[in-house]
Design an enzyme around this catalytic site. Sequence first.
Site, PDB file in Angstrom:
ATOM      1  N   CYS A   2      59.341 -44.996 -12.602  1.00 50.56           N
ATOM      2  CA  CYS A   2      58.805 -43.925 -11.811  1.00 50.56           C
ATOM      3  C   CYS A   2      58.916 -42.526 -12.163  1.00 50.56           C
ATOM      4  O   CYS A   2      59.581 -42.660 -13.280  1.00 50.56           O
ATOM      5  CB  CYS A   2      59.516 -43.946 -10.253  1.00 50.56           C
ATOM      6  SG  CYS A   2      59.544 -45.683  -9.789  1.00 50.56           S
ATOM      7  N   ARG A  27      53.792 -42.629 -15.882  1.00 49.02           N
ATOM      8  CA  ARG A  27      55.217 -43.682 -15.494  1.00 49.02           C
ATOM      9  C   ARG A  27      54.988 -44.483 -14.496  1.00 49.02           C
ATOM     10  O   ARG A  27      55.591 -45.657 -14.337  1.00 49.02           O
ATOM     11  CB  ARG A  27      56.396 -42.690 -15.496  1.00 49.02           C
ATOM     12  CG  ARG A  27      56.540 -41.832 -16.584  1.00 49.02           C
ATOM     13  CD  ARG A  27      57.742 -40.801 -16.411  1.00 49.02           C
ATOM     14  NE  ARG A  27      58.978 -41.885 -16.077  1.00 49.02           N
ATOM     15  CZ  ARG A  27      59.607 -42.101 -17.324  1.00 49.02           C
ATOM     16  NH1 ARG A  27      59.460 -41.722 -18.365  1.00 49.02           N
ATOM     17  NH2 ARG A  27      60.727 -42.863 -16.869  1.00 49.02           N
ATOM     18  N   TRP A  73      56.417 -46.447  -9.377  1.00 49.15           N
ATOM     19  CA  TRP A  73      55.788 -47.906  -9.731  1.00 49.15           C
ATOM     20  C   TRP A  73      56.619 -48.884  -9.069  1.00 49.15           C
ATOM     21  O   TRP A  73      57.886 -48.867  -9.042  1.00 49.15           O
ATOM     22  CB  TRP A  73      56.132 -48.043 -11.211  1.00 49.15           C
ATOM     23  CG  TRP A  73      55.365 -49.358 -11.783  1.00 49.15           C
ATOM     24  CD1 TRP A  73      54.274 -49.416 -12.318  1.00 49.15           C
ATOM     25  CD2 TRP A  73      56.038 -50.510 -12.119  1.00 49.15           C
ATOM     26  NE1 TRP A  73      54.119 -50.787 -12.565  1.00 49.15           N
ATOM     27  CE2 TRP A  73      55.382 -51.433 -12.566  1.00 49.15           C
ATOM     28  CE3 TRP A  73      57.331 -50.982 -11.632  1.00 49.15           C
ATOM     29  CZ2 TRP A  73      55.438 -52.726 -12.747  1.00 49.15           C
ATOM     30  CZ3 TRP A  73      57.531 -52.205 -12.102  1.00 49.15           C
ATOM     31  CH2 TRP A  73      56.925 -53.336 -12.451  1.00 49.15           C
ATOM     32  N   ASN A  99      64.450 -43.594  -9.529  1.00 51.18           N
ATOM     33  CA  ASN A  99      63.751 -44.167 -10.598  1.00 51.18           C
ATOM     34  C   ASN A  99      64.885 -45.099 -11.037  1.00 51.18           C
ATOM     35  O   ASN A  99      65.842 -44.987 -11.709  1.00 51.18           O
ATOM     36  CB  ASN A  99      63.180 -43.342 -11.653  1.00 51.18           C
ATOM     37  CG  ASN A  99      62.616 -44.269 -12.868  1.00 51.18           C
ATOM     38  OD1 ASN A  99      62.281 -45.385 -12.578  1.00 51.18           O
ATOM     39  ND2 ASN A  99      62.676 -43.662 -13.903  1.00 51.18           N
ATOM     40  N   GLY A 100      64.356 -46.831 -10.895  1.00 47.98           N
ATOM     41  CA  GLY A 100      65.608 -47.623 -11.314  1.00 47.98           C
ATOM     42  C   GLY A 100      65.469 -48.572 -10.134  1.00 47.98           C
ATOM     43  O   GLY A 100      64.731 -48.950  -9.314  1.00 47.98           O
ATOM     44  N   GLU A 484      47.866 -57.452 -30.906  1.00 51.34           N
ATOM     45  CA  GLU A 484      47.788 -56.207 -30.529  1.00 51.34           C
ATOM     46  C   GLU A 484      46.373 -55.930 -29.818  1.00 51.34           C
ATOM     47  O   GLU A 484      46.352 -55.344 -28.717  1.00 51.34           O
ATOM     48  CB  GLU A 484      48.084 -55.269 -31.634  1.00 51.34           C
ATOM     49  CG  GLU A 484      47.970 -53.826 -31.077  1.00 51.34           C
ATOM     50  CD  GLU A 484      48.880 -53.434 -29.922  1.00 51.34           C
ATOM     51  OE1 GLU A 484      49.689 -54.150 -29.632  1.00 51.34           O
ATOM     52  OE2 GLU A 484      48.533 -52.077 -29.349  1.00 51.34           O
ATOM     53  N   LYS A 488      45.711 -54.727 -26.015  1.00 49.77           N
ATOM     54  CA  LYS A 488      44.957 -53.591 -25.630  1.00 49.77           C
ATOM     55  C   LYS A 488      43.774 -54.042 -24.679  1.00 49.77           C
ATOM     56  O   LYS A 488      43.602 -53.081 -23.658  1.00 49.77           O
ATOM     57  CB  LYS A 488      44.459 -52.879 -26.804  1.00 49.77           C
ATOM     58  CG  LYS A 488      45.334 -51.985 -27.724  1.00 49.77           C
ATOM     59  CD  LYS A 488      45.944 -50.787 -27.074  1.00 49.77           C
ATOM     60  CE  LYS A 488      47.094 -51.088 -26.435  1.00 49.77           C
ATOM     61  NZ  LYS A 488      48.114 -51.502 -27.069  1.00 49.77           N
ATOM     62  N   GLU A 491      45.068 -55.002 -21.057  1.00 48.80           N
ATOM     63  CA  GLU A 491      46.058 -54.195 -20.136  1.00 48.80           C
ATOM     64  C   GLU A 491      45.047 -52.966 -19.730  1.00 48.80           C
ATOM     65  O   GLU A 491      45.314 -52.413 -18.695  1.00 48.80           O
ATOM     66  CB  GLU A 491      47.211 -53.721 -20.879  1.00 48.80           C
ATOM     67  CG  GLU A 491      46.821 -52.718 -22.096  1.00 48.80           C
ATOM     68  CD  GLU A 491      48.297 -52.179 -22.731  1.00 48.80           C
ATOM     69  OE1 GLU A 491      49.091 -52.015 -21.921  1.00 48.80           O
ATOM     70  OE2 GLU A 491      48.227 -52.070 -23.928  1.00 48.80           O
ATOM     71  N   HIS A 507      44.316 -75.930 -33.624  1.00 48.84           N
ATOM     72  CA  HIS A 507      45.417 -76.678 -32.604  1.00 48.84           C
ATOM     73  C   HIS A 507      45.262 -76.435 -30.922  1.00 48.84           C
ATOM     74  O   HIS A 507      46.270 -76.305 -30.268  1.00 48.84           O
ATOM     75  CB  HIS A 507      46.726 -76.177 -33.002  1.00 48.84           C
ATOM     76  CG  HIS A 507      46.882 -76.621 -34.269  1.00 48.84           C
ATOM     77  ND1 HIS A 507      46.875 -77.782 -34.929  1.00 48.84           N
ATOM     78  CD2 HIS A 507      46.811 -75.761 -35.522  1.00 48.84           C
ATOM     79  CE1 HIS A 507      47.103 -77.641 -36.326  1.00 48.84           C
ATOM     80  NE2 HIS A 507      46.732 -76.385 -36.682  1.00 48.84           N
ATOM     81  N   LYS A 606      54.338 -46.637 -18.079  1.00 43.24           N
ATOM     82  CA  LYS A 606      54.323 -46.269 -19.488  1.00 43.24           C
ATOM     83  C   LYS A 606      55.627 -46.698 -20.024  1.00 43.24           C
ATOM     84  O   LYS A 606      55.834 -47.221 -21.061  1.00 43.24           O
ATOM     85  CB  LYS A 606      54.189 -44.828 -19.801  1.00 43.24           C
ATOM     86  CG  LYS A 606      54.113 -44.330 -21.223  1.00 43.24           C
ATOM     87  CD  LYS A 606      53.037 -45.168 -22.148  1.00 43.24           C
ATOM     88  CE  LYS A 606      53.108 -44.761 -23.586  1.00 43.24           C
ATOM     89  NZ  LYS A 606      52.160 -45.264 -24.072  1.00 43.24           N
TER      90      LYS A 606
HETATM   91  C1  AGP Z   1      51.585 -51.151 -24.882  1.00 42.55           C
HETATM   92  O1  AGP Z   1      50.324 -50.675 -24.605  1.00 42.55           O
HETATM   93  C2  AGP Z   1      52.112 -51.386 -23.481  1.00 42.55           C
HETATM   94  N1  AGP Z   1      51.781 -50.117 -22.495  1.00 42.55           N
HETATM   95  C3  AGP Z   1      53.382 -51.803 -23.456  1.00 42.55           C
HETATM   96  O2  AGP Z   1      53.675 -53.346 -23.943  1.00 42.55           O
HETATM   97  C4  AGP Z   1      54.672 -51.267 -24.375  1.00 42.55           C
HETATM   98  O3  AGP Z   1      54.386 -51.384 -25.667  1.00 42.55           O
HETATM   99  C5  AGP Z   1      55.926 -52.061 -24.032  1.00 42.55           C
HETATM  100  O4  AGP Z   1      56.355 -51.748 -22.540  1.00 42.55           O
HETATM  101  C6  AGP Z   1      57.110 -51.540 -24.937  1.00 42.55           C
HETATM  102  O5  AGP Z   1      57.542 -49.878 -24.608  1.00 42.55           O
HETATM  103  P1  AGP Z   1      58.054 -49.014 -25.450  1.00 42.55           P
HETATM  104  O6  AGP Z   1      57.450 -49.233 -26.817  1.00 42.55           O
HETATM  105  O7  AGP Z   1      58.242 -47.805 -25.035  1.00 42.55           O
HETATM  106  O8  AGP Z   1      59.526 -49.782 -25.576  1.00 42.55           O
END
Ligand code: AGP
Length: 611
Positions: A2, A27, A73, A99-100, A484, A488, A491, A507, A606
């Site tokens: 959050c 966030r 969040w 936050n937590g 990766e 992308k 997400e 496989h 984030k």
């Molecule tokens: C990446 O596009 C995502 N937002 C997510 O997988 C991110 O890489 C992951 O949560 C790790 O975050 P960090 O690099 O801040 O530890």
Amino acid sequence: MCGIVGYIGHRNAYDVIIKGLKRLEYRGYDSAGITLLNGSMNIYKKAGKVSDLENFAEGKDINGSVGMGHTRWATHGEPNDRNAHPHKSNNGKLSIIHNGIIENYATIKTELIKRGHVFHSDTDTEVLIHLIEEIQHKANVSLEEAVRLSLHEVVGAYAIVIISEDQQDELIVARKGSPMVIGIGEGEHFIASDATPIIEYTKNVVYLNDSEMAIVKKDSLVIKNIENVVQNPVIHELEMQLEMIEKNGYDHFMMKEIYEQPKSIYDSMRGRIRATEGLISLGGLKEYETKFKNAERIIIVACGTSWHAGLVAEYIIEEFARVPVEVEYASEFRYRNPIITENDIIIAISQSGETADTLAAIELAKSKGATIFGICNVVGSSIPRASHAGAYTHAGPEIGVASTKAFTAQVTILTLLAWSLAQIKGTLSRTRVVELLTALEAIPAKVEKALTSNEQIQKIAANFKDAPNFLYLGRGFNFPVALEGALKLKEISYIHAEGYPAAEMKHGPIALIDENMPVVVIATKGSILEKTISNIQEVKARKGIIIAIVTEGDTEVKKMADYVIEIPDTEEALVPLLATIPLQLLSYHIAIMRGCNVDQPRNLAKSVTVE
Ligand code: AGP
């Protein structure tokens, strides 16, 4: 996950807080709320984005120069008005944002209900403010003392701000496991989850440490630990500039950050290499050179995109330095009772530096005597502070939830670490290092070149915006890039996508191939291009649609691919830095065409600061 903002000073708190929440919306953005003090305590909160909160607060009493705000969040309790923060105590006099996660909230809640407390939400946070109220009443102590005592009762992670209607000249803040930065101004203080809401007012900040709390007034700041021992705060000067956190004319932070990559890759190596002399200097590595030289293996812990950067590093470190590397999902590593020795080097990769699973993995490894090397993008964040040594990626603030420039900056640093380690271990000649560093120096310009395919990629994206599934294939250094690319896409566009080693497709996943399946294949020049071409033919034989990323000038793959995107030629080990660019752009354009919010994708945040 959050965002929290607090303010006490001479400005209109509402303006400072709302603007700050918008900077922190990346966030978490399920709901938002604000508490303001101006004689009375006014709380406004609403499901949705910060703009929804602004609409809700329209015409209401938003005066006051003390307040706090929260963008959520959801962890406990679905995203709706009543679960939005801030939450109030039973008597309505106290207000909290958090936050937590309070892991033992249920037990505490049961006890408080027995004592007559009435709850209005499903959140763990509301329990905490009721506990503070109960302790203050029962022990007849100050609010500050009640907060301190309550933090000995709770288990979990928190960054909290508490306001009392009866003490309108102070904010009480505390943190453990979730980040909190305190901005120090003239006759004013700012509280936030990171520096982005603070930078436009002051560059002087204090990073609160775990198990510390602060009593924040306009003209004073007292920091204690929860044992009630006063701490001497270390004041840091922020390097960040305001324009780094603005969109600067781009429609989305994600696109801005994709286009920042020539600079961010350059910045990640700036001052760390002298190519013509074959010199690499990573400060943290020098400090622990002996440890690295004698390391029997390197364990990389990370999550998400950072984990993909770790996988690229495995290929590069083993190729050049000949040191065994294991890449671990931090969330698995921390719970599987891994075998860790004092000879192990742990490389922890994290853009935010606050990912709970990665932080916990570090603490576990540290407790077993391993050496921790952190690679992070946010200066002063928890992971660098928990590491023995490390290197900042210097990519600048990454606001888009989908990581782009942080990934390429991480790969750059990891490549330098691999080559530096190879020099230490004598597995790379100086001549070869000069060649490799010269190739790396040319990468920013080659990224610029790769970005010129943007319009072509936008056209390709239009053909696939409604595809239900995607497959991404790559081999060798490009296998992690396939993973990766798939991440992308899924997400930000919500299209299901899987990344696979190209040969592994036979496989099982090959059963998915038909005329409706787009298959992105990274088929660049290199030692295994011929094998990748065979995999492309296997897809074509089943009528799959091939979108190929090729080295410019390629003629062979072009004959069999339905769509071809060229990237400049470079050292095979550096291809991930270029091949990922078209995949970022493809995902961005497909997501935009699907009407998705690329900077704030649904369900995501984030920085994942909870388990
Ligand atoms: C990446 O596009 C995502 N937002 C997510 O997988 C991110 O890489 C992951 O949560 C790790 O975050 P960090 O690099 O801040 O530890």
